[in-house]
Design a protein around this motif. Structure first.
Motif, PDB file in Angstrom:
ATOM      1  N   THR B 100       0.855  -1.189   0.000  1.00 56.95           N
ATOM      2  CA  THR B 100       0.000   0.000   0.000  1.00 56.95           C
ATOM      3  C   THR B 100       0.885   1.230   0.000  1.00 56.95           C
ATOM      4  O   THR B 100       1.673   1.443   0.904  1.00 56.95           O
ATOM      5  N   ARG B 101       0.776   2.002  -1.048  1.00 58.92           N
ATOM      6  CA  ARG B 101       1.529   3.251  -1.118  1.00 58.92           C
ATOM      7  C   ARG B 101       0.740   4.180  -2.020  1.00 58.92           C
ATOM      8  O   ARG B 101       0.619   3.934  -3.207  1.00 58.92           O
ATOM      9  N   PHE B 102       0.163   5.204  -1.427  1.00 61.13           N
ATOM     10  CA  PHE B 102      -0.679   6.059  -2.243  1.00 61.13           C
ATOM     11  C   PHE B 102      -0.705   7.483  -1.718  1.00 61.13           C
ATOM     12  O   PHE B 102      -0.379   7.758  -0.569  1.00 61.13           O
ATOM     13  N   SER B 103      -1.095   8.363  -2.602  1.00 59.18           N
ATOM     14  CA  SER B 103      -1.403   9.727  -2.233  1.00 59.18           C
ATOM     15  C   SER B 103      -2.541  10.151  -3.143  1.00 59.18           C
ATOM     16  O   SER B 103      -2.432  10.065  -4.361  1.00 59.18           O
ATOM     17  N   ARG B 104      -3.621  10.550  -2.565  1.00 63.90           N
ATOM     18  CA  ARG B 104      -4.760  10.955  -3.390  1.00 63.90           C
ATOM     19  C   ARG B 104      -5.281  12.294  -2.905  1.00 63.90           C
ATOM     20  O   ARG B 104      -5.371  12.537  -1.709  1.00 63.90           O
TER      21      ARG B 104
END
Lengths: 110, 146
Positions: B100-104
């Motif tokens: 899991t690696r995100f930026s939204r």
């Protein structure tokens, strides 16, 4: 009998509506370790059972249901399977039966 | 000539009738998705309920310490990272879970009340609630018979 029931149409449809959680399986000498992502599932809403040679995971979150079945190798000691749910991640420990665990045998001199 | 500079920019003065076109586009972005920029896939859902925005992000295995929620200039940004490592002393037999690696980021506009925004992490699901500013909430007006 269970296998027969599974094949009925309604049962099949219900299964399709369920989400299949992604699963990791790890192994060492002592046990198998299964890890499944099921976000939204709290501790009381997850159910893990052994049905013959299958490990059955069922869970419910406020958004969807999860269902997954996996074949369990005969080396697993079904009596001592344990499971825990934390932060939406299920972990299941499946210890191996004694005959399947490596054993160090002491070499004695005479 | 007109130069496209990103979704946040206001369209220029309407000389060629672009404004309506871009207002339509802006609206599409805002109403349909509200998403601005992102990387990494994570199942998420943003809804506009009466009086507030609700963002829900699935982030199994993450706790409140792993997730960052930022509200700046009407843009809501949620980011997190979960490295996926093989547990110590084990070998991997099957790997289906993904890192899991995100930026939204989501455009909420300026008609919100950032002071009253809340974020809650439970069972691997992040829920962010941002109330709309007073006066922006839907209000039904009773029709009086005269």
């Amino acid at each position: 009998m269970k296998a027969m029931e599974k094949k009925t149409g309604t049962e099949q449809k219900e299964q399709r509506a369920e989400a299949t959680p992604p699963i990791d399986v790890y192994e060492n000498d002592q046990e198998f370790l299964l890890v499944a992502d099921m976000p939204g599932v709290s501790q009381g809403e997850a159910e893990v059972s052994l049905e013959e040679d299958r490990l059955v995971v069922r869970a419910k979150s406020p958004f969807r249901r999860y269902h997954r079945e996996l074949l369990v190798p005969p080396s697993v000691d079904g009596e001592h399977v344990s499971a825990a749910m934390k932060a939406g991640v299920l972990t299941v420990h499946l210890p191996k039966r004694a005959p399947y665990r490596p054993r160090q045998i002491e070499v004695r001199g005479t | 000539m007109f130069e496209y500079r990103g979704l946040l920019d206001r369209p220029p003065r309407d000389i060629f009738g672009w404004e309506d076109l871009f207002r339509g586009f802006d609206r599409f972005v805002r109403d349909f998705d509200r998403e601005l920029t992102s990387f990494g896939y994570v199942p998420s859902e943003i809804t506009e309920e009466d009086g507030r925005f609700v963002l829900r992000v699935e982030a199994p295995g993450l706790t409140e310490k792993d997730v960052k929620v930022d509200l700046n200039g009407g843009v809501l940004t949620v980011s997190a990272q979960r490295p996926l490592e093989v547990p110590k002393g084990y070998g991997a037999r099957r790997r289906e879970r993904t890192e899991t690696r995100f930026s939204r980021s989501f455009v909420l506009g300026d008609k919100i009340d950032p002071e009253k925004a809340t974020a809650d992490m439970k069972d691997g699901v992040l829920t962010v609630m941002v109330p709309k500013a007073a006066g922006q909430q839907r209000k039904s007006i009773a029709i009086k018979a005269s």
